[in-house]
Design a protein around this motif. Structure first.
Motif, PDB file in Angstrom:
ATOM      1  N   LEU A   8     -15.490  17.418  -6.957  1.00 40.70           N
ATOM      2  CA  LEU A   8     -16.668  18.281  -7.097  1.00 40.70           C
ATOM      3  C   LEU A   8     -16.285  19.564  -5.979  1.00 40.70           C
ATOM      4  O   LEU A   8     -16.831  21.011  -6.592  1.00 40.70           O
ATOM      5  N   ALA A   9     -15.744  19.131  -4.856  1.00 31.47           N
ATOM      6  CA  ALA A   9     -16.200  20.229  -3.973  1.00 31.47           C
ATOM      7  C   ALA A   9     -15.215  21.523  -4.504  1.00 31.47           C
ATOM      8  O   ALA A   9     -15.455  22.480  -4.583  1.00 31.47           O
ATOM      9  N   GLU A  10     -13.741  21.097  -5.243  1.00 31.46           N
ATOM     10  CA  GLU A  10     -13.083  22.042  -6.371  1.00 31.46           C
ATOM     11  C   GLU A  10     -13.854  22.795  -7.410  1.00 31.46           C
ATOM     12  O   GLU A  10     -13.449  24.082  -8.123  1.00 31.46           O
ATOM     13  N   GLY A  11     -14.803  22.661  -7.315  1.00 30.13           N
ATOM     14  CA  GLY A  11     -15.111  22.902  -8.927  1.00 30.13           C
ATOM     15  C   GLY A  11     -14.802  22.669  -9.992  1.00 30.13           C
ATOM     16  O   GLY A  11     -14.456  23.686 -11.038  1.00 30.13           O
ATOM     17  N   ALA A  12     -14.367  21.917 -10.198  1.00 31.78           N
ATOM     18  CA  ALA A  12     -13.575  20.707 -11.231  1.00 31.78           C
ATOM     19  C   ALA A  12     -14.262  20.082 -12.315  1.00 31.78           C
ATOM     20  O   ALA A  12     -13.911  19.964 -13.266  1.00 31.78           O
ATOM     21  N   VAL A  13     -15.222  19.497 -11.884  1.00 29.72           N
ATOM     22  CA  VAL A  13     -15.862  18.546 -12.101  1.00 29.72           C
ATOM     23  C   VAL A  13     -17.499  19.144 -11.988  1.00 29.72           C
ATOM     24  O   VAL A  13     -17.956  19.734 -10.317  1.00 29.72           O
ATOM     25  N   THR A  14     -18.415  18.668 -12.364  1.00 29.72           N
ATOM     26  CA  THR A  14     -19.867  18.759 -11.363  1.00 29.72           C
ATOM     27  C   THR A  14     -20.578  17.491 -11.705  1.00 29.72           C
ATOM     28  O   THR A  14     -19.938  16.387 -12.251  1.00 29.72           O
ATOM     29  N   ARG A  15     -21.737  17.158 -11.089  1.00 29.94           N
ATOM     30  CA  ARG A  15     -22.007  15.263 -10.792  1.00 29.94           C
ATOM     31  C   ARG A  15     -23.491  15.211 -11.220  1.00 29.94           C
ATOM     32  O   ARG A  15     -24.244  16.624 -10.990  1.00 29.94           O
ATOM     33  N   SER A  16     -24.335  15.037 -11.770  1.00 36.72           N
ATOM     34  CA  SER A  16     -25.595  14.293 -12.375  1.00 36.72           C
ATOM     35  C   SER A  16     -25.938  13.246 -11.549  1.00 36.72           C
ATOM     36  O   SER A  16     -25.201  11.958 -12.051  1.00 36.72           O
ATOM     37  N   LEU A  17     -26.692  13.478 -11.614  1.00 37.40           N
ATOM     38  CA  LEU A  17     -27.574  12.073 -11.314  1.00 37.40           C
ATOM     39  C   LEU A  17     -28.483  11.267 -12.559  1.00 37.40           C
ATOM     40  O   LEU A  17     -29.639  11.974 -12.569  1.00 37.40           O
ATOM     41  N   GLY A  18     -29.046  10.488 -13.028  1.00 34.77           N
ATOM     42  CA  GLY A  18     -29.141   9.980 -14.177  1.00 34.77           C
ATOM     43  C   GLY A  18     -30.488   9.206 -13.584  1.00 34.77           C
ATOM     44  O   GLY A  18     -30.165   9.006 -12.575  1.00 34.77           O
ATOM     45  N   ALA A  19     -31.173   8.934 -14.970  1.00 33.50           N
ATOM     46  CA  ALA A  19     -32.536   8.234 -14.191  1.00 33.50           C
ATOM     47  C   ALA A  19     -32.276   6.515 -13.883  1.00 33.50           C
ATOM     48  O   ALA A  19     -33.305   6.732 -13.098  1.00 33.50           O
ATOM     49  N   ASP A  20     -31.159   6.385 -14.282  1.00 30.50           N
ATOM     50  CA  ASP A  20     -30.647   4.520 -13.827  1.00 30.50           C
ATOM     51  C   ASP A  20     -30.129   4.829 -12.388  1.00 30.50           C
ATOM     52  O   ASP A  20     -29.852   3.794 -11.508  1.00 30.50           O
ATOM     53  N   GLY A  21     -30.311   6.363 -11.527  1.00 31.80           N
ATOM     54  CA  GLY A  21     -29.993   6.074 -10.362  1.00 31.80           C
ATOM     55  C   GLY A  21     -28.401   6.416  -9.841  1.00 31.80           C
ATOM     56  O   GLY A  21     -27.564   6.486  -8.954  1.00 31.80           O
ATOM     57  N   ILE A  22     -27.655   6.871 -11.514  1.00 29.26           N
ATOM     58  CA  ILE A  22     -25.914   6.187 -11.163  1.00 29.26           C
ATOM     59  C   ILE A  22     -25.732   7.968 -11.075  1.00 29.26           C
ATOM     60  O   ILE A  22     -25.546   7.891 -12.810  1.00 29.26           O
ATOM     61  N   HIS A  23     -24.714   8.163 -10.502  1.00 30.77           N
ATOM     62  CA  HIS A  23     -24.101   9.470 -10.155  1.00 30.77           C
ATOM     63  C   HIS A  23     -22.643   9.832 -11.613  1.00 30.77           C
ATOM     64  O   HIS A  23     -22.549   8.692 -11.657  1.00 30.77           O
ATOM     65  N   ARG A  24     -22.863  10.420 -12.068  1.00 32.37           N
ATOM     66  CA  ARG A  24     -21.276  10.602 -13.248  1.00 32.37           C
ATOM     67  C   ARG A  24     -21.264  11.720 -13.445  1.00 32.37           C
ATOM     68  O   ARG A  24     -21.599  12.795 -12.751  1.00 32.37           O
ATOM     69  N   ARG A  42      -2.951  12.368 -10.079  1.00 25.83           N
ATOM     70  CA  ARG A  42      -3.715  11.706 -10.713  1.00 25.83           C
ATOM     71  C   ARG A  42      -5.357  12.782 -10.930  1.00 25.83           C
ATOM     72  O   ARG A  42      -6.353  11.819 -10.999  1.00 25.83           O
ATOM     73  N   LEU A  43      -5.457  13.453  -9.440  1.00 27.44           N
ATOM     74  CA  LEU A  43      -6.779  14.564  -9.838  1.00 27.44           C
ATOM     75  C   LEU A  43      -6.378  15.191 -11.178  1.00 27.44           C
ATOM     76  O   LEU A  43      -7.594  15.156 -11.695  1.00 27.44           O
ATOM     77  N   ARG A  44      -6.181  15.532 -11.851  1.00 24.26           N
ATOM     78  CA  ARG A  44      -5.506  15.977 -12.719  1.00 24.26           C
ATOM     79  C   ARG A  44      -5.706  15.225 -14.245  1.00 24.26           C
ATOM     80  O   ARG A  44      -6.704  15.549 -14.823  1.00 24.26           O
ATOM     81  N   GLU A  45      -5.720  13.657 -14.018  1.00 23.16           N
ATOM     82  CA  GLU A  45      -5.964  13.211 -14.998  1.00 23.16           C
ATOM     83  C   GLU A  45      -7.187  12.639 -14.751  1.00 23.16           C
ATOM     84  O   GLU A  45      -7.785  12.550 -16.163  1.00 23.16           O
ATOM     85  N   LEU A  46      -7.556  12.879 -13.363  1.00 23.49           N
ATOM     86  CA  LEU A  46      -9.080  11.983 -13.032  1.00 23.49           C
ATOM     87  C   LEU A  46     -10.281  12.920 -13.583  1.00 23.49           C
ATOM     88  O   LEU A  46     -10.748  12.954 -14.729  1.00 23.49           O
ATOM     89  N   ARG A  47      -9.259  14.667 -14.112  1.00 26.51           N
ATOM     90  CA  ARG A  47     -10.791  15.041 -13.772  1.00 26.51           C
ATOM     91  C   ARG A  47     -10.808  15.124 -15.808  1.00 26.51           C
ATOM     92  O   ARG A  47     -11.322  15.882 -16.303  1.00 26.51           O
ATOM     93  N   GLU A  48      -9.349  14.907 -16.462  1.00 28.65           N
ATOM     94  CA  GLU A  48      -9.355  14.750 -17.591  1.00 28.65           C
ATOM     95  C   GLU A  48      -9.934  13.456 -18.536  1.00 28.65           C
ATOM     96  O   GLU A  48     -10.606  14.024 -19.754  1.00 28.65           O
TER      97      GLU A  48
END
Length: 74
Positions: free
Chosen positions: A52-68, A5-11
């Motif tokens: 995110l903790a594993e470095g498999a994804v990055t997180r950014s905060l949009g101008a709308d205040g939502i993390h992606r 599931r983590l792999r599918e989520l990263r994909e």
């Protein structure tokens, strides 16, 4: 199962960055009622934070205040 599931989520986070709500269908392949949706969002956020903790994804905060979340290139 959990690693799959983590792999599918990263994909799912490849290409266009995704919100926790946008990846719910990856983790839950059935229709969720409002009660289940509440817990499902918590689980999706937890999984994304794990990636995110594993470095498999990055997180950014949009101008709308939502993390992606976006998959890293590794």
């Amino acid at each position: 199962h959990h690693r799959d599931r983590l792999r599918e989520l990263r994909e799912a986070c490849r290409g266009t960055p995704k919100t926790a709500a946008e990846v719910l269908p990856v983790l839950f392949r059935r229709q969720l009622d409002s009660h289940q949706l509440y817990f499902a969002m918590g689980e999706a956020i937890a999984h994304l934070n794990r990636l995110l903790a594993e470095g498999a994804v990055t997180r950014s905060l949009g101008a709308d205040g939502i993390h992606r979340f976006a998959a890293t290139h590794t």
